[in-house]
Design an enzyme around this catalytic site. Sequence first.
Site, PDB file in Angstrom:
ATOM      1  N   CYS A 101      77.918  10.212 -33.028  1.00  0.00           N
ATOM      2  CA  CYS A 101      78.766  11.624 -33.332  1.00  0.00           C
ATOM      3  C   CYS A 101      79.049  12.403 -32.197  1.00  0.00           C
ATOM      4  O   CYS A 101      80.457  13.116 -32.307  1.00  0.00           O
ATOM      5  CB  CYS A 101      77.605  12.433 -34.087  1.00  0.00           C
ATOM      6  SG  CYS A 101      77.503  12.021 -35.922  1.00  0.00           S
ATOM      7  N   HIS A 102      78.183  12.474 -31.349  1.00  0.00           N
ATOM      8  CA  HIS A 102      78.355  13.656 -30.290  1.00  0.00           C
ATOM      9  C   HIS A 102      79.114  13.198 -28.880  1.00  0.00           C
ATOM     10  O   HIS A 102      79.545  13.828 -28.152  1.00  0.00           O
ATOM     11  CB  HIS A 102      76.970  14.323 -30.035  1.00  0.00           C
ATOM     12  CG  HIS A 102      76.524  15.041 -31.247  1.00  0.00           C
ATOM     13  ND1 HIS A 102      77.059  16.113 -31.840  1.00  0.00           N
ATOM     14  CD2 HIS A 102      75.394  14.728 -31.837  1.00  0.00           C
ATOM     15  CE1 HIS A 102      76.351  16.469 -32.885  1.00  0.00           C
ATOM     16  NE2 HIS A 102      75.325  15.850 -33.013  1.00  0.00           N
ATOM     17  N   CYS A 134      52.642  40.226 -20.485  1.00  0.00           N
ATOM     18  CA  CYS A 134      53.629  39.219 -19.550  1.00  0.00           C
ATOM     19  C   CYS A 134      54.344  40.163 -18.464  1.00  0.00           C
ATOM     20  O   CYS A 134      54.378  39.699 -17.509  1.00  0.00           O
ATOM     21  CB  CYS A 134      54.601  38.589 -20.176  1.00  0.00           C
ATOM     22  SG  CYS A 134      54.225  37.795 -21.724  1.00  0.00           S
ATOM     23  N   HIS A 168      55.440  39.522 -14.454  1.00  0.00           N
ATOM     24  CA  HIS A 168      56.553  39.284 -13.911  1.00  0.00           C
ATOM     25  C   HIS A 168      57.446  40.145 -13.916  1.00  0.00           C
ATOM     26  O   HIS A 168      58.687  40.033 -14.005  1.00  0.00           O
ATOM     27  CB  HIS A 168      57.157  38.210 -15.088  1.00  0.00           C
ATOM     28  CG  HIS A 168      56.227  36.894 -15.535  1.00  0.00           C
ATOM     29  ND1 HIS A 168      56.659  35.972 -14.732  1.00  0.00           N
ATOM     30  CD2 HIS A 168      55.529  36.465 -16.314  1.00  0.00           C
ATOM     31  CE1 HIS A 168      56.072  34.833 -15.077  1.00  0.00           C
ATOM     32  NE2 HIS A 168      55.225  35.283 -16.252  1.00  0.00           N
ATOM     33  N   CYS A 226      72.646   9.390 -31.958  1.00  0.00           N
ATOM     34  CA  CYS A 226      73.238  10.782 -31.418  1.00  0.00           C
ATOM     35  C   CYS A 226      74.591  10.400 -31.004  1.00  0.00           C
ATOM     36  O   CYS A 226      75.424  11.294 -31.113  1.00  0.00           O
ATOM     37  CB  CYS A 226      72.343  11.429 -30.618  1.00  0.00           C
ATOM     38  SG  CYS A 226      70.445  11.302 -30.864  1.00  0.00           S
ATOM     39  N   CYS A 244      68.730  17.440 -37.415  1.00  0.00           N
ATOM     40  CA  CYS A 244      69.845  16.309 -37.002  1.00  0.00           C
ATOM     41  C   CYS A 244      69.386  15.065 -37.601  1.00  0.00           C
ATOM     42  O   CYS A 244      69.845  14.208 -38.261  1.00  0.00           O
ATOM     43  CB  CYS A 244      70.065  16.219 -35.640  1.00  0.00           C
ATOM     44  SG  CYS A 244      72.034  16.550 -35.164  1.00  0.00           S
ATOM     45  N   CYS A 252      51.262  29.939 -20.270  1.00  0.00           N
ATOM     46  CA  CYS A 252      50.812  31.356 -19.514  1.00  0.00           C
ATOM     47  C   CYS A 252      49.839  31.973 -20.601  1.00  0.00           C
ATOM     48  O   CYS A 252      48.985  32.650 -20.114  1.00  0.00           O
ATOM     49  CB  CYS A 252      52.053  32.228 -19.522  1.00  0.00           C
ATOM     50  SG  CYS A 252      52.500  32.444 -17.748  1.00  0.00           S
TER      51      CYS A 252
END
Lengths: 261, 106
Positions: free
Chosen positions: A180-181, A78, A82, A177, A222, A114
């Site tokens: 709760c959130h 990599c 980069h 979701c 979750c 990649c």
Amino acid sequence: MPRALAALLLLLVPLMLGGASVHAQRRALPLASLRSGITFAGPDVQAMQADAFANPGLLWVERGKTLWNAVGATGPACAACHEQSGMQRVATHYPRWDAAARRVVDLEDRINACRTGRQHAPPWARGSDELVSMTTYVANQSRGEPMAVVIDPAARPAFERARAFYYQRHGQMNISCAQCHEQHWGKHLLRETLSQGHPTAFPAYRLEWQAVGSLQRRLRACLFGIRAEMPPEGDPLLTELELFLAWRAEGLPVETPGVRR
Amino acid sequence: MADSRVNVPSVVKRGEPFEVRISIRHAMETGYRMDDTGKSIPRNVIRTFTCRYNGEPVFAVRMSSGFAANPYLRFFLMARDSGELTFEWVDDAGARGSERAPISVT
């Protein structure tokens, strides 16, 4: 008559565009009220995350760094491509629309693209130690940078699907979701404090896992909690949900590797 | 090694305590868990951890199932002469790990 129609269309186009941007800005949680998940954690967990040495997620960052510099059998490391550009702020723009793949991709997908495209190596499995470590290493370089995903017009249907999923009730417990959130954050679920459900800590070290795990692993946890169907990691549904969550957390700083219970 | 991190000041004062921190990536499998098929997962924890200073043991731990995964150790040492700290550990499976940190005493 055709001229009148054209004029009407000209009038409509800005209205439609305006409508779209208003739609994009419809937020259940205003940006000013956003709170990172770490603010809901106890002082011990907060201290563990803040410690620049003792944060156990940094072991995964180290591992990712080793993989980053490792020259593969089939292609360059990599670091060969980069080296100069760096990965700073990259994680703040993911997930994003990939025009070539014609779908929403997250950081894990991008790393695997990649791997297959440039390094001619087999993709890492979702949840594998290598992919989690590499994602943690890359995302760690955006630590402290505010989330800033862009919803490409082509990604709009995916985004809306994810938004619909977020507000729809699921599973045996029949809760969404948002219940709760968004409606009950800050209150308690047994001895846990409900957070606003932001993704900025991930990949994060979760004490329950005793390991660093991806956001999709957390989303599956979750769904398990509300006894709903759990799509496998890498499922487009989860990736699109990641995009919605990233948009929802706009401006919150990346914490990778966060520490959570 | 990629699976551990060590934090030691590179320069210390003679006779003054300094902090040593080491964090090791290890699952510390307790031996009490079952896999998905109900088969017991064999215990695999780091059994011994030894820190030596110029070859002389200065700190050692015998670990067991009670330790959480990815053990983090923090202790204090004093040095009289410059030298090298070496850390070595072995787990139940026989896998070994090591780290080293040079120290110069002023």
